[in-house]
Design a protein around this motif. Structure first.
Motif, PDB file in Angstrom:
ATOM      1  N   TYR A 292     -11.087   0.161  46.261  1.00 25.29           N
ATOM      2  CA  TYR A 292      -9.728  -0.057  45.786  1.00 25.29           C
ATOM      3  C   TYR A 292      -9.742  -0.554  44.337  1.00 25.29           C
ATOM      4  CZ  TYR A 292      -8.395   0.099  50.719  1.00 25.29           C
ATOM      5  OH  TYR A 292      -8.206   0.482  52.017  1.00 25.29           O
ATOM      6  N   LEU A 294      -7.502  -3.119  41.552  1.00 29.02           N
ATOM      7  CA  LEU A 294      -6.755  -4.368  41.690  1.00 29.02           C
ATOM      8  C   LEU A 294      -5.319  -4.117  42.127  1.00 29.02           C
ATOM      9  CD1 LEU A 294      -7.882  -6.506  38.598  1.00 29.02           C
ATOM     10  CD2 LEU A 294      -8.683  -6.643  40.960  1.00 29.02           C
ATOM     11  N   LEU A 297      -4.997  -3.916  46.193  1.00 34.70           N
ATOM     12  CA  LEU A 297      -5.629  -4.898  47.072  1.00 34.70           C
ATOM     13  C   LEU A 297      -4.630  -5.651  47.943  1.00 34.70           C
ATOM     14  CD1 LEU A 297      -8.326  -6.529  44.753  1.00 34.70           C
ATOM     15  CD2 LEU A 297      -8.703  -4.938  46.634  1.00 34.70           C
ATOM     16  N   ARG A 304      -2.036 -11.236  41.071  1.00 35.24           N
ATOM     17  CA  ARG A 304      -2.753 -10.275  40.243  1.00 35.24           C
ATOM     18  C   ARG A 304      -2.890 -10.798  38.822  1.00 35.24           C
ATOM     19  NH1 ARG A 304      -0.572  -4.220  38.925  1.00 35.24           N
ATOM     20  NH2 ARG A 304      -2.035  -3.761  37.260  1.00 35.24           N
ATOM     21  N   GLY A 327     -13.048  -8.541  53.708  1.00 36.78           N
ATOM     22  CA  GLY A 327     -12.772  -7.747  52.517  1.00 36.78           C
ATOM     23  C   GLY A 327     -13.229  -8.364  51.209  1.00 36.78           C
ATOM     24  N   THR A 330     -14.993  -5.873  48.832  1.00 34.95           N
ATOM     25  CA  THR A 330     -14.035  -4.914  48.276  1.00 34.95           C
ATOM     26  C   THR A 330     -13.285  -5.517  47.093  1.00 34.95           C
ATOM     27  OG1 THR A 330     -13.764  -3.844  50.427  1.00 34.95           O
ATOM     28  CG2 THR A 330     -12.036  -3.472  48.805  1.00 34.95           C
ATOM     29  N   THR A 331     -12.891  -6.792  47.223  1.00 36.09           N
ATOM     30  CA  THR A 331     -12.209  -7.463  46.112  1.00 36.09           C
ATOM     31  C   THR A 331     -13.124  -7.564  44.899  1.00 36.09           C
ATOM     32  OG1 THR A 331     -10.783  -8.724  47.609  1.00 36.09           O
ATOM     33  CG2 THR A 331     -11.105  -9.616  45.398  1.00 36.09           C
ATOM     34  N   ALA A 334     -13.499  -4.248  43.178  1.00 36.01           N
ATOM     35  CA  ALA A 334     -12.301  -3.911  42.403  1.00 36.01           C
ATOM     36  C   ALA A 334     -12.310  -4.644  41.062  1.00 36.01           C
ATOM     37  CB  ALA A 334     -11.046  -4.279  43.199  1.00 36.01           C
ATOM     38  N   GLN A 448      -9.556 -15.223  51.248  1.00 33.47           N
ATOM     39  CA  GLN A 448      -8.768 -14.066  51.662  1.00 33.47           C
ATOM     40  C   GLN A 448      -8.997 -13.718  53.127  1.00 33.47           C
ATOM     41  OE1 GLN A 448     -10.869 -11.049  48.947  1.00 33.47           O
ATOM     42  NE2 GLN A 448     -10.490  -9.804  50.778  1.00 33.47           N
ATOM     43  N   THR A 500      -4.067  -4.801  54.740  1.00 31.07           N
ATOM     44  CA  THR A 500      -3.928  -5.331  53.392  1.00 31.07           C
ATOM     45  C   THR A 500      -4.447  -6.763  53.407  1.00 31.07           C
ATOM     46  OG1 THR A 500      -2.414  -5.573  51.521  1.00 31.07           O
ATOM     47  CG2 THR A 500      -1.597  -6.256  53.678  1.00 31.07           C
TER      48      THR A 500
END
Length: 559
Positions: A292, A294, A297, A304, A327, A330-331, A334, A448, A500
């Motif tokens: 993904y 930013l 996300l 953001r 996740g 993944t963050t 990104a 998160q 999400t």
């Protein structure tokens, strides 16, 4: 009427309904002269007419019903009459049985040879009805189990239950047989279609269970009950695919394999563990579409903005915290994708490397040969990186080197396993990191979680459960209704489709740095951060509930 006459009439009927032009019909008829295929098959193969639009017209021309197997009631007698092997081989599904006549869903009513063979093999009359090929295959998988025909073929070839060393050798040899290969392929393909992130193959005394994790929740997969007799052959096939030791069944093994299914390339991480009833397998499915930016996300505009300001800093460390599967990686990916440019050098060290990022140098740790996070970090610093990512800080040595790297002019990203952002400070101090190093190097802790998203196809307003809203501690009256998924074919009855993230950002202000130096507890740090404007995970989840993105039950489940 001849078959050719039916084909011509079908073309004319499609033209009358605006589904076909005379020019397209001529093209298909020219193709038919060379291939000899049924006109409808040519039209769908060339993409001129979709199968869903073609079949009702064809059914009307032939005077036979058009059905959707998923919507037909299950007839146990008909299902028992047709073995899974026949259903898979001929691409048919039994709908009902009346006397000695079997109603059979087929996609090609002009395959007279197949219908004659089925009459002979089943010993009954056949009444064909039309259905889409995809609908037939989905019905076969749902009612017979995924890979049922492959399992039946293999059991027919080796009906005796395996036991002993000799049988183990036979099963190893069977790993490359067509039936085992077909079963594993069908299992992976079904998981990808269901948007699964993991496949679990678990052996028990008289059962082999298969489950998938979809949107973070485990679901049983319908497989033939006889699968437990072929469990070791399936495991051996997966070992062969991932270049693992087929003969070793006493030790854990890890590997990975790239496969291509329906023009999609998948990266599978394989983990095998020995249990009392055999080896259990986990297949983690990694696809390029899971990466993904930013913007995607789930960050609010304010969050953001915070994250973009943090990653624009020239040095310091940013920790992302949360449990396994929340996740975090993944963050971080990104963030790296946002920062990547020809003017900066980015190095990562991970265990394992989950995704290959174009233009970024990624290292895989190998503890067995002494290449640990700490060892790799020392070598990485000699390569003059601008930005570094450490997959996980899990020991004091790695923590200290990571933090000192941030103090020497590098922007560093890493992860910690903690329940919330404030817990990240306590975790580092528990590892023995000096408070002054934490206060002077860490820019922020971002916690998160992943929550399931309400299915757009079946979303509807519904009043929340009484007393549920009080658990969020939000002021004011509770909303009269919130958005829930009713459950439909798109979300397979779950009411959710996709996930999400919800976040909380603890920024180390001067006040918080002073608290860290005084060894303040995580509770004190959290209280001060909230006074300075930190929005906790649960309240960030509540904002997504009010937006109709998720449900209060889902937020409470993960927080």
């Amino acid at each position: 009427m001849t078959v050719q006459g039916r084909r011509t009439t079908l073309g004319q009927a499609l033209i009358e309904r605006g589904l076909l032009t005379p020019e397209q019909l001529e093209t298909a008829l020219e193709e038919q002269k060379h291939s000899g295929e049924f006109l409808g098959t040519i039209l769908t193969r060339l993409g001129i007419v979709q199968s869903g639009a073609l079949l009702p017209v064809l059914a009307e021309q032939l005077g036979i019903p058009h059905v959707k197997p998923a919507e037909c009631p299950v007839d146990a007698e008909a299902l028992g009459r047709v073995p899974a092997t026949f259903a898979g081989r001929y691409g048919c599904f039994p709908i009902g049985m009346s006397g000695n006549t079997l109603t059979l869903a087929v996609s090609d009513p002009f395959d007279f040879q197949a219908l004659d063979e089925l009459r002979l093999l089943l010993g009954c009359d056949i009444r064909p009805v039309l259905a889409e090929p995809r609908g037939i295959q989905e019905a076969i998988a749902r009612h017979y189990g995924i890979g049922a025909s492959a399992v039946e073929r293999l059991l027919d070839a080796a009906p005796q239950e395996p036991s002993g060393a000799a049988a183990a050798e036979d099963l190893t040899a069977e790993a490359d047989t067509a039936s085992v290969v077909a079963f594993v392929n069908q299992l992976i393909l079904s998981a990808v279609k269901d948007r699964s992130t993991d496949i679990h193959i678990e052996p028990f005394e008289r059962q082999a269970r298969v489950r998938q994790r979809v949107d973070g929740v485990m679901y049983d997969v319908n497989v033939p009950p006889e699968l437990f007799r072929l469990h070791q052959a399936v495991v051996s096939r997966i070992k062969v695919m991932s270049n693992l030791d087929v003969a070793e069944r006493r030790l854990p093994q890890d590997g990975r394999v790239k496969v291509r299914l329906e023009d999609q390339e998948l990266d599978l991480r394989v983990s095998i563990l020995p249990t009392v009833y055999g080896e259990t397998v986990n297949l983690r499915i990694l696809t390029p579409t899971m990466l993904y930016s930013l913007e995607h996300l789930g960050l609010s505009p304010e969050q953001r903005g915070i994250l973009e300001r943090l990653i624009s800093r020239p040095h310091g460390i940013i920790f992302v915290t949360g449990p396994t599967g929340s996740g975090k990686t993944t963050t971080l990916y990104a963030c790296l994708a946002k920062l990547h440019s020809p003017r900066v050098k980015i190095l990562t060290i991970e265990d394992p490397v989950e995704y290959q990022l174009q233009g970024i140098t990624q290292l895989q740790v190998h503890p067995r040969i002494g290449f640990t996070f700490a060892h790799g970090l020392r070598s990485m610093l000699r390569h003059d990186p601008d930005i570094m990512m450490v997959g996980e800080v899990r020991d004091p040595e790695t923590a200290e080197i990571t933090i000192r790297s941030a103090l020497t002019g590098h922007l560093v990203f890493s992860t910690l396993h903690t329940n919330d952002a404030a817990g990240g400070v306590a975790r580092l101090l528990d590892m023995g990191v000096e408070p002054y190093l934490v206060a002077s190097s860490v820019l922020a802790f971002a916690a998160q979680r992943l929550v399931r998203v309400v299915c757009r196809a079946c979303a509807e307003p519904r009043p929340p459960e009484p007393g549920l809203i009080e658990e969020f501690g939000v002021p004011g009256p509770a909303p009269a209704s919130l958005r829930y998924g009713r459950g439909c074919e798109a979300c397979k009855g779950t009411g959710f489709q996709g996930r999400t993230a919800i976040y909380e950002f603890l920024l180390l202000s001067e006040t918080l740095q002073q608290l860290v130096l005084r060894h303040a507890s995580a509770r004190e740090l959290r209280r001060q951060a909230e006074q300075e404007g930190m929005i906790p995970l649960r309240l960030d989840g509540w904002s997504k509930v009010l937006q109709g993105v998720t449900t209060p039950e889902e937020v409470l489940r993960v927080t």
